[in-house]
Design an enzyme around this catalytic site. Sequence first.
Site, PDB file in Angstrom:
ATOM      1  N   HIS A 464      -4.780  18.603  38.804  1.00  0.00           N
ATOM      2  CA  HIS A 464      -5.555  17.735  38.220  1.00  0.00           C
ATOM      3  C   HIS A 464      -6.593  18.340  37.380  1.00  0.00           C
ATOM      4  O   HIS A 464      -7.744  18.106  36.834  1.00  0.00           O
ATOM      5  CB  HIS A 464      -6.642  16.725  39.245  1.00  0.00           C
ATOM      6  CG  HIS A 464      -5.868  16.579  39.663  1.00  0.00           C
ATOM      7  ND1 HIS A 464      -6.247  15.577  40.880  1.00  0.00           N
ATOM      8  CD2 HIS A 464      -4.557  16.174  39.461  1.00  0.00           C
ATOM      9  CE1 HIS A 464      -5.649  14.893  41.286  1.00  0.00           C
ATOM     10  NE2 HIS A 464      -4.543  15.511  41.406  1.00  0.00           N
ATOM     11  N   CYS A 465      -6.176  19.566  36.505  1.00  0.00           N
ATOM     12  CA  CYS A 465      -7.587  20.014  35.344  1.00  0.00           C
ATOM     13  C   CYS A 465      -7.724  19.472  34.383  1.00  0.00           C
ATOM     14  O   CYS A 465      -6.886  18.837  34.226  1.00  0.00           O
ATOM     15  CB  CYS A 465      -6.537  21.418  35.041  1.00  0.00           C
ATOM     16  SG  CYS A 465      -4.854  21.560  34.387  1.00  0.00           S
TER      17      CYS A 465
END
Length: 544
Positions: A464-465
Amino acid sequence: MSKGYDFIIIGGGTAGSVLAGRLTEDASVNVLLLEAGGSDRHPYYHLPAGFAKMTKGIGSWGWETVPQRNMQNKVFRYTQAKVIGGGSSINAQVYTRGNAQDYDDWRQMGCDGWSYEDVLPYFRKAEDNETYDNRYHGKGGPVGVSEPRAPLPVCEAYFEAARAVGIPRNRDINGETQEGACFYQLTQKDGRRSSAAMAYVTPNRHRANLTVRLAAQVRRIVVDKGHATGVEMMDGTRIAAGREVLLCSGAVGSPRLLQLSGIGPADHLSDLGIDVVFDQPQIGENLQDHLDLYCIAELRGPYSYDRYAKPHWAAIAGLRYLLGRRGPVASSLFETGGFWYVNPDARSPDIQMHLGLGTGIEHGVAAMPQGGVTLNSCYLRPRSRGTVRLQSADPAKAPLIDPNYLQDPMDREMSIRGLKLTQEILSQEALSKYILAERLPGPDVQTEQDYFDFICQHSKTSHHCAGTCRMGGDPGAVVDTRLRFNGIAGLRIVDNSIMPSVVSSNTNAAALMIGEKAADMIKADHGMGTGVGQGLSPTTRGAA
């Protein structure tokens, strides 16, 4: 330069695919979509359970983080998609948008036009939701959003166990309330993955104004007198962009390419021998990600999908899928979970859980020989901030990815609390029929130091960067609230890198929204019309 286009989209991931589909609705403009990865022809890209294969293999660039100094120098495999459709082609298809307050926080941080009420129409516009058509959900959009087709009895037992520790059932975590245990809706249609590529690109490849090039790696963005004029490919070929260059390479890829183009922190670029085109210290800063922890339990019998790893059971699973689009092949394997609190003062749920219907599903996660389940948890609002930097001016070299996990003590404390919550859920009577014993962390992990030592060995990225090309209303922001690059004309960034703070959930749905909203802004800025109410043609809606 070679033949020019009105718009060049760099990156055919989730947001880039959306732009390709939406901008070419206007037949008067020519769009070039450049994707460094390959095609999605392999069947695993379209089978819901295929993500477990693709994230470990041909679907990923195979990059790793730098040693994490706050986690005993642990190195994480950092999956970045290497295929048209990007993360939407290899993820677990979990459709969650985050909390409404996330977007209202963006507005309070100076991002006018990005409040929850501002972005909700774009979430709805993207959806072809098989269940809901209301204030929160839409039908008729390109992306199929559906209910799980292959839940197991252990999922219902999980709901009972969650209720026993005070977590209620929630039928729609993307609706009025986020908190609760749930079946996640999935980006699937008719039992197949509904990736952004299949929803926005493939049905429109016939359009004369859309050109798609795969295995097309950009060397740098060409800037002339403060204006982005096009791109230079790895072979030196230059392609002109008459209107805009649209950078959509993700929270790692976008800052990487900007820096390779001489756009970024001047000191860092100079140290690598890269000529500085534009000094922007914030490019590659503000990296945020959700650290994923997991509790693994061994089962008393064949109650999960682990047994289908054996060849004869795999053949049976394939037959079930071919005959009815059911069974383990139709499962994302992580379609059950929910949102809850580990900090009683949190303004909204701060922990997300995913129940994996097996073990060893993702890279580095232990497998149970006799079968088991995995209950993941991630702290949703990390305070730690990392960076994306270059290790070399050579574009063939992997970037230096540093999520800086657990730099903030609050992240460490809340993450461990989340892990303890998953242990508590799996220990409830409702699951005793299925669970033989907790194996990880297990009974030997007792003290806070034990827990810390455990997560330094057993943890992974949640994929989930976000945040490395921050949007804002302040002069230091990389892009403004219309996603235009501050300081270079003709350049816009459209992907999760623009998030000022990561949303409180999986991030792919947010990337769809960002792409949809950006498409309307681009159309408006170039007199193409907003696109509201147009959509894709009825024959291509929801294509999967």
